[in-house]
Design an enzyme around this catalytic site. Structure first.
Site, PDB file in Angstrom:
ATOM      1  CE  LYS A 120     -21.716  66.465 -78.839  1.00  0.00           C
ATOM      2  NZ  LYS A 120     -20.686  67.309 -79.479  1.00  0.00           N
TER       3      LYS A 120
HETATM    4  N1  GLU Z   1     -19.689  70.719 -78.393  1.00  0.00           N
HETATM    5  C1  GLU Z   1     -18.416  71.089 -78.896  1.00  0.00           C
HETATM    6  C2  GLU Z   1     -17.950  70.109 -79.952  1.00  0.00           C
HETATM    7  O1  GLU Z   1     -18.749  69.400 -80.544  1.00  0.00           O
HETATM    8  C3  GLU Z   1     -17.384  71.321 -77.791  1.00  0.00           C
HETATM    9  C4  GLU Z   1     -17.129  70.168 -76.882  1.00  0.00           C
HETATM   10  C5  GLU Z   1     -16.270  70.520 -75.695  1.00  0.00           C
HETATM   11  O2  GLU Z   1     -15.828  71.638 -75.568  1.00  0.00           O
HETATM   12  O3  GLU Z   1     -16.036  69.605 -74.887  1.00  0.00           O
HETATM   13  O4  GLU Z   1     -16.802  70.055 -80.287  1.00  0.00           O
END
Ligand code: GLU
Length: 409
Positions: free
Chosen positions: A95
């Site tokens: 993240k």
């Molecule tokens: N931000 C989204 C989540 O929290 C998608 C993450 C992604 O597609 O890598 O799942």
């Protein structure tokens, strides 16, 4: 961490197994100097955390928000590891985030900040290393800048370095709707498991961004009655049901629900947090973390909670919901649709062959149903809450991968 520990205890994970998979493996903080439109230079703080890469490259969004912190990014990266594992896609967890309110930046400032973020962290990213995506306040345009920055530096066209890109430059059909569609599939499955039908069920949705807004639309299309919606400008309630397509049009035109009460389609609630306590069958928290805690969990009247957001309920709330017999569809399962279609996008980029939206949605539905059933069966097997079951399924997969790979030094 409590969520992890409960499931780890159930699986009788050893201390060594826990040590291998619980903590984030790499956390990087960068200071990003940006030239503002008025000629001055401002610095912003950015983060990228790789939690685990045992099952594949790190995967997870980048969030732009004034409340971003290293702790938050670490927690979100942890959820990504187990979200990818519960969905059984071959990716790890990561993240990122920047402490910024993007609404206060011009288009040019936002572009310079995004490009600088990506170039400062270039060594971390890569199609086989770490693949970011959109999250709160980030969008396909920002992903395009990330992809361009990386490809220009590497002197190669490398679309698979980031997902959630615009369709024109290697994005996937169905990606924008994916998280909400996944939420719909999971909710349908939960409702069917209880022998009920979707049509006629009442719903409150917190958050009207990409996840909440589209979830409201899809649930509405499925015959549910959306009694309340909300965003940063307030919560809006109509006991007879909100005309969601009209609300969507309003939000698109006005950049949010500010002043939505003027349409007479719903009344503004005095306190937006009251939305969570409404008498509805399905509550879908689709905004930020820690919305349901011991302060309000007792007042929740919904029978299903569909977690479109990451981490909307804390562990005290979980305990209360378990006692009340509320069916919680946990975040790592309920909102996995986004990262699943991100994975499809990454696959398409590497194949150089693009799927139809029908294929995307069909394969998404399969993945969501298989994931839901694995969690549901585990819940029955251990007689534990859905969240513990989801973590148990996921932790087992990550732990087995980690043990098979072994420790190289
Ligand atoms: N931000 C989204 C989540 O929290 C998608 C993450 C992604 O597609 O890598 O799942």
């Amino acid at each position: 961490m409590k969520q992890f520990d409960q499931a780890a205890a159930l699986l009788k994970l050893t201390a060594s197994q826990t040590a291998m998979i619980k903590q984030p493996r790499k956390c990087v903080e960068v200071t990003l100097p940006i030239r503002m439109d008025d000629g001055t230079i401002k610095t912003f703080t950015g983060y990228r955390v790789q939690h685990n890469i045992a099952r594949g490259p790190a995967k997870g969004g980048v969030r732009y928000h004034p409340n971003v912190s290293l702790d938050e990014v670490k927690a979100l990266s942890f959820w990504m590891t187990f979200k990818c594992a519960v969905a059984n896609i071959p990716m790890g967890g990561g993240k990122g985030g920047i402490i910024v309110d993007p609404q206060k930046l011009s288009h040019g400032e936002l572009e310079r900040l995004s490009r600088r973020y990506f170039s400062e962290l270039e060594e971390m990213f890569g199609p086989d290393r770490d693949v970011p995506a959109p999250d709160v306040n980030t969008n396909p345009q920002i992903m395009a800048w990330f992809m361009d920055t990386y490809s220009m530096h590497k002197r190669e066209h490398l679309p698979a370095v980031v997902t959630g890109k615009p369709l024109e430059i290697g994005g996937s059909k169905g990606r924008v709707l994916a998280t909400s569609l996944g939420l719909l599939f999971a909710t349908r499955r939960a409702v069917a498991a209880n022998g009920e039908k979707m049509a006629g069920l009442t719903v409150a949705v917190q958050g009207f961004g990409n996840v909440g807004g589209n979830a409201a639309v899809l649930l509405h299309q499925d015959g549910c009655k959306i009694l309340a919606i909300s965003d940063q400008y307030g919560a809006f309630h109509n006991p007879d049901g909100i005309n969601v397509p009209e609300a969507m049009k309003y939000a698109e035109k006005n950049n949010g629900l500010k002043g939505f009460e003027s349409t007479k389609l719903a009344k503004k609630m005095a306190d937006p947090m009251e939305l969570l306590e409404l008498k509805v069958e399905i509550l879908a928290p689709c905004a930020l973390e820690l919305q349901l805690t011991k302060a309000n969990a007792n007042k929740v009247k919904a029978r299903y909670i569909a977690e479109g957001a990451n981490g909307p309920c804390d562990s005290d709330a979980d305990e209360i919901f378990n006692k009340k017999g509320i069916f919680v569809i946990p975040d790592i399962l309920c909102n996995a649709g986004g990262v699943v279609v991100s994975y499809f996008e990454w696959v398409q980029n590497r194949m150089g062959y693009y799927w139809s939206v029908d294929r995307i949605n069909r394969e998404l539905e399969d993945v969501m149903n298989i994931a839901f059933d694995a969690v549901y069966e585990t819940q029955l097997q251990y007689n534990c809450p859905m969240r513990v079951a989801a973590f148990a399924v996921a932790i087992k997969r990550v732990s087995v991968a980690s043990e098979m790979r072994g420790l190289y030094a």
